[in-house]
Design a protein around this motif. Structure first.
Motif, PDB file in Angstrom:
ATOM      1  N   GLY A   8     -23.904  50.974 -17.472  1.00  0.00           N
ATOM      2  CA  GLY A   8     -24.288  50.128 -18.687  1.00  0.00           C
ATOM      3  C   GLY A   8     -23.227  48.866 -18.868  1.00  0.00           C
ATOM      4  N   THR A  97     -19.363  55.976 -19.158  1.00  0.00           N
ATOM      5  CA  THR A  97     -20.904  56.452 -19.456  1.00  0.00           C
ATOM      6  C   THR A  97     -21.413  55.422 -20.593  1.00  0.00           C
ATOM      7  OG1 THR A  97     -20.523  58.166 -20.968  1.00  0.00           O
ATOM      8  CG2 THR A  97     -20.778  58.637 -18.379  1.00  0.00           C
ATOM      9  N   MET A  99     -24.217  53.840 -20.844  1.00  0.00           N
ATOM     10  CA  MET A  99     -25.611  53.823 -20.931  1.00  0.00           C
ATOM     11  C   MET A  99     -26.135  54.194 -22.421  1.00  0.00           C
ATOM     12  SD  MET A  99     -26.942  55.184 -17.280  1.00  0.00           S
ATOM     13  CE  MET A  99     -28.484  55.137 -17.705  1.00  0.00           C
ATOM     14  N   VAL A 100     -27.206  53.823 -22.769  1.00  0.00           N
ATOM     15  CA  VAL A 100     -27.773  54.493 -24.183  1.00  0.00           C
ATOM     16  C   VAL A 100     -28.786  55.198 -23.665  1.00  0.00           C
ATOM     17  CG1 VAL A 100     -29.378  52.387 -24.336  1.00  0.00           C
ATOM     18  CG2 VAL A 100     -28.558  53.660 -26.469  1.00  0.00           C
ATOM     19  N   GLY A 104     -28.828  58.629 -19.842  1.00  0.00           N
ATOM     20  CA  GLY A 104     -27.449  58.972 -19.358  1.00  0.00           C
ATOM     21  C   GLY A 104     -27.055  60.198 -18.872  1.00  0.00           C
ATOM     22  N   THR A 108     -24.619  61.340 -15.518  1.00  0.00           N
ATOM     23  CA  THR A 108     -23.320  61.895 -16.024  1.00  0.00           C
ATOM     24  C   THR A 108     -23.441  63.356 -15.454  1.00  0.00           C
ATOM     25  OG1 THR A 108     -23.760  61.133 -18.367  1.00  0.00           O
ATOM     26  CG2 THR A 108     -22.358  62.992 -18.143  1.00  0.00           C
ATOM     27  N   ASN A 122     -21.748  57.574 -24.040  1.00  0.00           N
ATOM     28  CA  ASN A 122     -23.181  57.953 -23.987  1.00  0.00           C
ATOM     29  C   ASN A 122     -23.352  59.354 -24.972  1.00  0.00           C
ATOM     30  OD1 ASN A 122     -25.391  59.712 -22.112  1.00  0.00           O
ATOM     31  ND2 ASN A 122     -26.185  57.753 -23.230  1.00  0.00           N
ATOM     32  N   LYS A 123     -23.387  59.469 -26.003  1.00  0.00           N
ATOM     33  CA  LYS A 123     -23.230  60.683 -26.879  1.00  0.00           C
ATOM     34  C   LYS A 123     -24.502  61.348 -26.823  1.00  0.00           C
ATOM     35  CE  LYS A 123     -22.420  57.814 -30.466  1.00  0.00           C
ATOM     36  NZ  LYS A 123     -22.101  57.381 -31.769  1.00  0.00           N
ATOM     37  N   GLU A 124     -25.483  60.703 -26.397  1.00  0.00           N
ATOM     38  CA  GLU A 124     -26.869  61.345 -26.409  1.00  0.00           C
ATOM     39  C   GLU A 124     -26.750  62.554 -25.173  1.00  0.00           C
ATOM     40  OE1 GLU A 124     -26.507  58.136 -26.335  1.00  0.00           O
ATOM     41  OE2 GLU A 124     -27.796  57.040 -27.649  1.00  0.00           O
ATOM     42  N   THR A 125     -26.060  62.375 -24.304  1.00  0.00           N
ATOM     43  CA  THR A 125     -25.779  63.477 -23.281  1.00  0.00           C
ATOM     44  C   THR A 125     -25.155  64.758 -24.042  1.00  0.00           C
ATOM     45  OG1 THR A 125     -25.205  61.933 -21.602  1.00  0.00           O
ATOM     46  CG2 THR A 125     -24.142  64.040 -21.398  1.00  0.00           C
ATOM     47  N   GLU A 326     -35.264  58.969 -30.376  1.00  0.00           N
ATOM     48  CA  GLU A 326     -35.360  57.845 -29.562  1.00  0.00           C
ATOM     49  C   GLU A 326     -36.828  57.169 -29.677  1.00  0.00           C
ATOM     50  OE1 GLU A 326     -33.957  58.051 -25.411  1.00  0.00           O
ATOM     51  OE2 GLU A 326     -32.219  59.099 -26.003  1.00  0.00           O
TER      52      GLU A 326
END
Ligand code: NDP
Length: 381
Positions: A8, A97, A99-100, A104, A108, A122-125, A326
């Motif tokens: 990203g 990382t 990416m959004v 991601g 990862t 990329n906290k979503e991970t 999302e």
């Protein structure tokens, strides 16, 4: 010399990571950069940093990138699988990382399996699969260095002493002082004007709805092994105190600085050292005579409550919340959903999905897909 891959590189965090690398060419070599569709910027970055590999995730841009870099010895790859492959390259030391979103997660996981140090933006991970990711990091002996400013602050405050709680600060976003009535008709353009931070569109909307803070609570739970009831949020509109740690004896350590993501990015890349910088913003404390802190209002910002509840319930709940969010976040940006409707649909999606107590990695992909369909259905899309 540390060799870096940036997933990203064309985004807000990715561009700032390249600025940090450009300031320290003697310390960092950029091995791989990736984008989704920003082909022109990716080409420009490739010509400047001369990485070994560039990856464009959307394959329709492959030929454009390939042709534009034909005179350079740079490998050009395309597609989501290429993102997973590139992070495993032997010379890479650190994978940033940046990416959004859920996209991601897979790269990862591959980076962890390849024993790469993670600089995690990329906290979503971690929101989706924190337990599984931390278990993998343990198993593969992979350190995670936080890039998120709040988590970097906590990381910088930690010491080998018992901790009572983490206090995560929040700017409160552009609607901090708005009533419910005022928030009802706010537009994406208003929500995209963050008072303190210049970030990508998705996280900026998440900041306005306080979903971002909820995700940071979840991220902190996994990064620092805290329970939900040991994590507190304090609204701090000046964004100078980036977060705090309270120790068992009552002492509190805070990390302060101007809102400049290059500081935590640089720290993650250079850890455990600190690098001198001419480009990072420097704090003049006399400019901030009033640093204020207040409790978040969970009535006006229900996403934060949803995040705490999902975290306490465990299982697949935070994965479902992320998927719904999302969808609602994107729908709001497209003008297909109202601001307050985002949290309403997030909550209804959680209620509509059966609870899965111990999801596997494959389960997360299936749950994410079903939750997205459900959220879209609830939005009438
Ligand atoms: P941006 O939207 O600015 O950038 C996202 C990056 O990811 C871009 O390079 C984009 O490529 C790429 N990307 C998006 N979707 C895909 C996909 N499906 N496959 C491959 N690549 C993709 O986001 P931010 O930089 O703001 O945020 C990145 C992450 O960092 C998020 O998880 C966010 O929560 C976190 N974060 C961000 C902070 C900030 O200050 N911005 C602060 C703390 C955390 P393209 O340009 O082609 O679209």
């Amino acid at each position: 010399m540390r060799t870096i891959a940036i997933l990203g590189s064309t985004g807000s965090i990715g561009r700032q990571t390249l600025e940090v690398c450009a300031e320290h060419p003697d310390l960092f070599e950029v091995y791989a950069i990736t984008a989704n569709r920003s082909a022109d910027l990716l080409i420009q970055q490739a010509r400047q940093f001369k990485p070994e590999v560039v990856v464009i995730a959307d394959e329709t841009y492959y030929q454009q990138v390939k042709d534009a870099l034909a005179d350079l010895p740079i490998k050009v790859w395309a597609g989501a699988d290429a993102l997973c492959q590139v992070v495993t390259a032997e010379p890479i030391d650190i994978v940033v990382t940046a990416m959004v979103g859920f996209a991601g997660l897979r790269p990862t996981v591959e980076a962890i399996k390849a024993h790469k140090v993670l600089a995690l933006a990329n906290k979503e991970t971690l929101v989706v699969a924190g337990q599984l990711i931390m278990k993998m990091c343990d198993e593969y002996k992979v350190p995670i260095l936080p890039v998120d400013s709040e988590h970097s602050a906590i990381f910088q405050c930690l010491e080998n002493n018992p901790i009572d709680k983490l206090i995560i600060t929040a700017s409160g976003g552009p609607f901090r002082t708005f009533t419910m009535d005022q928030m009802r008709d706010v537009t994406a353009a208003q929500a995209l004007k963050h008072p303190n931070w210049d970030m990508g569109a998705k996280i900026t909307i998440d900041s306005a709805s306080m979903m971002n803070k909820g995700f940071e609570v979840i991220e902190a739970r996994w990064l620092f092994g805290m329970n939900a009831d040991q994590i507190e949020v304090a609204v701090h509109p000046q964004s100078i105190v980036h977060s705090m740690v309270q120790f068992a004896d009552g002492a509190v350590k805070a990390q302060l600085g101007c809102p400049d993501m290059r500081v935590p990015i640089a720290y993650a890349l250079s850890y455990p050292d600190r690098m001198p910088s001419q480009i990072n913003a420097k704090l003049r404390i006399e400019d901030y005579a009033h640093l204020t802190f207040e409790r978040p209002d969970l009535e006006r910002f229900p996403n934060l409550r949803l995040a705490f509840d999902a975290l306490s319930q465990g299982g697949d709940r935070t994965c479902v919340l992320n998927a719904a969010n999302e969808v609602t976040n994107e729908a709001f940006r497209r003008g297909q959903c109202k601001f307050l409707q985002m949290a309403e649909v997030n909550e209804k999606t959680l209620a509509a999905m059966p609870f899965v107590a111990q999801p596997s990695l494959d389960d997360y992909f299936a749950i994410d897909a079903v939750a997205r369909v459900k959220a879209k259905e609830l939005l009438g899309l």
